[in-house]
Motif scaffolding. Structure first.
Motif, mmCIF file in Angstrom:
data_model
loop_
_atom_site.group_PDB
_atom_site.id
_atom_site.type_symbol
_atom_site.label_atom_id
_atom_site.label_comp_id
_atom_site.label_asym_id
_atom_site.label_seq_id
_atom_site.Cartn_x
_atom_site.Cartn_y
_atom_site.Cartn_z
ATOM 1 N N THR A 278 46.612 36.183 85.814
ATOM 2 C CA THR A 278 45.511 35.656 86.621
ATOM 3 C C THR A 278 44.175 36.162 86.099
ATOM 4 O OG1 THR A 278 46.948 35.542 88.560
ATOM 5 C CG2 THR A 278 44.574 35.485 88.962
ATOM 6 N N ALA A 279 44.088 37.465 85.839
ATOM 7 C CA ALA A 279 42.837 38.045 85.336
ATOM 8 C C ALA A 279 42.467 37.473 83.968
ATOM 9 C CB ALA A 279 42.956 39.569 85.267
ATOM 10 N N ALA A 280 43.455 37.306 83.091
ATOM 11 C CA ALA A 280 43.189 36.763 81.759
ATOM 12 C C ALA A 280 42.715 35.313 81.847
ATOM 13 C CB ALA A 280 44.439 36.873 80.880
ATOM 14 N N VAL A 281 43.365 34.523 82.700
ATOM 15 C CA VAL A 281 42.957 33.123 82.877
ATOM 16 C C VAL A 281 41.549 33.057 83.467
ATOM 17 C CG1 VAL A 281 43.434 31.014 84.210
ATOM 18 C CG2 VAL A 281 45.279 32.144 82.954
ATOM 19 N N GLU A 282 41.253 33.899 84.433
ATOM 20 C CA GLU A 282 39.896 33.918 84.999
ATOM 21 C C GLU A 282 38.859 34.237 83.928
ATOM 22 O OE1 GLU A 282 40.861 35.295 89.611
ATOM 23 O OE2 GLU A 282 40.392 36.822 88.103
ATOM 24 N N TYR B 4 34.639 32.197 80.313
ATOM 25 C CA TYR B 4 34.091 32.107 78.960
ATOM 26 C C TYR B 4 33.936 30.638 78.548
ATOM 27 C CZ TYR B 4 33.737 32.645 73.885
ATOM 28 O OH TYR B 4 33.324 32.567 72.587
ATOM 29 N N GLY B 5 34.971 29.844 78.796
ATOM 30 C CA GLY B 5 34.920 28.432 78.429
ATOM 31 C C GLY B 5 33.838 27.668 79.170
ATOM 32 N N LEU B 6 33.723 27.907 80.464
ATOM 33 C CA LEU B 6 32.754 27.172 81.274
ATOM 34 C C LEU B 6 31.331 27.689 81.099
ATOM 35 C CD1 LEU B 6 34.806 26.777 84.584
ATOM 36 C CD2 LEU B 6 34.435 25.036 82.825
ATOM 37 N N MET C 283 30.928 28.706 76.435
ATOM 38 C CA MET C 283 31.176 27.580 75.537
ATOM 39 C C MET C 283 30.533 26.284 76.045
ATOM 40 S SD MET C 283 32.935 28.816 72.995
ATOM 41 C CE MET C 283 33.481 27.323 72.215
ATOM 42 N N GLY C 284 30.212 26.238 77.323
ATOM 43 C CA GLY C 284 29.565 25.056 77.878
ATOM 44 C C GLY C 284 30.500 23.929 78.257
ATOM 45 N N PHE C 285 31.804 24.219 78.360
ATOM 46 C CA PHE C 285 32.722 23.195 78.826
ATOM 47 C C PHE C 285 32.439 22.905 80.291
ATOM 48 C CE2 PHE C 285 35.527 25.253 75.508
ATOM 49 C CZ PHE C 285 35.316 24.270 74.561
#
Length: 175
Positions: A108-112, A117-119, A122-124
């Motif tokens: 859960t922590a890694a996915v968060e 980071y992605g949103l 990276m601007g996703f």
């Protein structure tokens, strides 16, 4: 309770830990790793695939490390943003954990962390997660990490034995 979690680039020295973790039958059951995942495959992954995918901007792969109270670091799994589509501002997240790291909040922590980071970096505008519909633990993990369940993709993936499985689709979106 988890210790300090770090996402870092996969290194060639991770090959043995990746190979060892992939021997757990739960990993190939719910991921694209083959059941006969060899050390040579892990070496090629950690040396070549990581660099090639990063260079051609199709996947960003990280190792998940845990730091214990004594300051020792241990490999806990692999997580990535893949199927990157910069034109449409989206990517897909994928991950697997070594058996010892499961059910402790590590995933859960890694996915968060990687989703943020992605949103944010990276601007996703969207990060998808496709999960074997039978993988209840991963579905719970994604909900805890802030993903929304969007539906079921019937017969979406063909497994090595030829069977087709349904995939649950989850997504996190930029606010």
């Amino acid at each position: 309770k988890i210790g300090r979690l770090t996402l870092r680039p996969v290194r060639p020295t991770d090959a043995e830990a990746i190979h060892k973790g992939a021997q757990d039958p739960e990993v190939p059951k719910f991921t694209t790793l083959p059941a006969n995942y060899t050390l040579d495959m892990a070496i090629k992954f950690s040396k070549n695939r990581v660099i090639e995918r990063h260079a051609n901007r199709t996947e960003i792969i990280f190792a998940i490390d845990l730091l214990n109270a004594e300051g020792e670091s241990s490999f806990a799994g692999v997580i990535s943003l893949h199927s990157i589509d910069f034109n449409n501002h989206r990517a897909e997240i994928g991950y697997w954990l070594v058996k010892e790291a499961r059910n402790q909040g590590v995933g859960t922590a890694a996915v968060e962390l990687l989703t943020e980071y992605g949103l944010m970096t990276m601007g996703f505008r969207r990060v998808d997660a496709l999960v074997d519909n039978r993988n209840e633990a991963s579905k719970r993990l994604l909900i805890k990490a802030g993903y929304d369940f969007e539906g079921l993709l019937k017969k979406y993936v063909t497994r090595p034995d030829g069977s087709q499985i349904d995939m649950a689709i989850f997504a996190a979106t930029a606010s």
